[in-house]
Enzyme design. Structure first.
Site, PDB file in Angstrom:
ATOM      1  N   LYS A  68      16.788 -10.933  14.844  1.00 44.14           N
ATOM      2  CA  LYS A  68      17.495  -9.759  13.863  1.00 44.14           C
ATOM      3  C   LYS A  68      17.967  -8.481  14.994  1.00 44.14           C
ATOM      4  O   LYS A  68      17.502  -7.519  14.640  1.00 44.14           O
ATOM      5  CB  LYS A  68      16.547  -9.366  12.848  1.00 44.14           C
ATOM      6  CG  LYS A  68      16.078 -10.570  12.058  1.00 44.14           C
ATOM      7  CD  LYS A  68      14.922  -9.982  10.998  1.00 44.14           C
ATOM      8  CE  LYS A  68      14.496 -11.043  10.133  1.00 44.14           C
ATOM      9  NZ  LYS A  68      13.607 -11.941  10.572  1.00 44.14           N
ATOM     10  N   ASP A  71      21.201  -2.955  17.227  1.00 51.53           N
ATOM     11  CA  ASP A  71      21.428  -1.692  18.089  1.00 51.53           C
ATOM     12  C   ASP A  71      22.875  -1.268  18.244  1.00 51.53           C
ATOM     13  O   ASP A  71      23.832  -1.936  17.535  1.00 51.53           O
ATOM     14  CB  ASP A  71      20.644  -2.226  19.510  1.00 51.53           C
ATOM     15  CG  ASP A  71      20.100  -1.091  20.196  1.00 51.53           C
ATOM     16  OD1 ASP A  71      20.719   0.108  20.755  1.00 51.53           O
ATOM     17  OD2 ASP A  71      18.869  -1.119  20.421  1.00 51.53           O
TER      18      ASP A  71
END
Length: 242
Positions: A68, A71
């Protein structure tokens, strides 16, 4: 007529186990019944996880890296690029259209397929309200994120079997759907709130099913027996769609 589907290629077993040795034992026990494995957060920092991923790929199995990634675009691109070089088949990402486009760019011409997380199957409307989504039904948010993923060039989404049909209609079957929260008929209650059976998920249009505890911790029998039962159920459902 569509090409026949081999359910063994569409079952992804989640290696959400205590450590890498336990994962290796399960892979050994499942043998040829399972060809696709998910490596997620429970093993992310485990000793030897990199070697496990390489072993799975080198022995002809597929790997779904369920990390997952979420950023800033530059960091996301570096992480996705490394995953592509590893040779994993599926990778989960999360975030806005800008982040998804950055991830798509990073995978380049590799065979890696990127999947955007919509809403976790362990969440319901009360959980969404806790997160500030006071004006959205679960299905509406799932559909919105699926549209965003398609427009950003993502290969597919992670979504409950309860929303698969809507996603397929919205995207004109242009995105793949991987469905977790799968529980066989009669399986006891747990933390999966938006769950469906293997056959129902397939009939709704799910392309791949992710299953963990019903196989890794079966209420009766061995993991291999549990996996075979689920594969058989999936196969009947796929065959009914031909």
């Amino acid at each position: 007529m569509n090409n026949p589907v081999d359910a063994r290629d569409r079952l992804i077993v989640a290696l959400d186990l205590a450590d890498v040795p336990a994962a290796r034992r399960l892979v050994h026990d499942l043998g040829n019944t399972v060809r696709f494995y998910k490596v997620g957060l429970s093993l992310q920092l485990a000793d030897g996880v990199g070697e496990l991923i390489s072993e799975l790929i080198q022995t002809g199995r597929k790997v779904f890296l369920d990390y997952k990634y979420y950023d800033i675009p530059e960091t996301l691109q570096k992480a996705v690029g490394r995953a592509a070089k590893l040779g994993v088949s599926f990778l989960t990402i999360h975030g806005s259209g800008t982040l998804i486009r950055a991830a798509v760019k990073a995978k380049g011409t590799s065979d890696l397929k990127l999947f955007t997380v919509t809403v976790l199957t362990s969440m319901d409307i009360d959980d969404m309200r806790d997160m500030g989504y006071t004006d959205h039904a679960v299905e509406n948010l799932v559909v919105y994120r699926s549209r965003m993923a398609m427009e950003a060039g993502c290969d597919g989404v992670i979504a409950s079997g309860l929303e698969v049909r809507k996603i397929k209609e919205l995207t004109q079957n242009k995105v793949l759907v991987v469905t977790p929260g799968i529980r066989p008929e009669g399986y006891g209650p747990d933390d999966q709130k938006r769950r469906v059976t293997p056959s129902d998920a397939v009939r709704e249009g799910a392309d791949y099913l992710v299953i963990g505890r019903p196989i890794t911790e079966p209420p009766d029998g061995s993991p291999e027996t549990a996996a075979r039962r689920i594969v058989d159920e999936m196969q009947k459902a796929f065959d009914s769609l031909q």
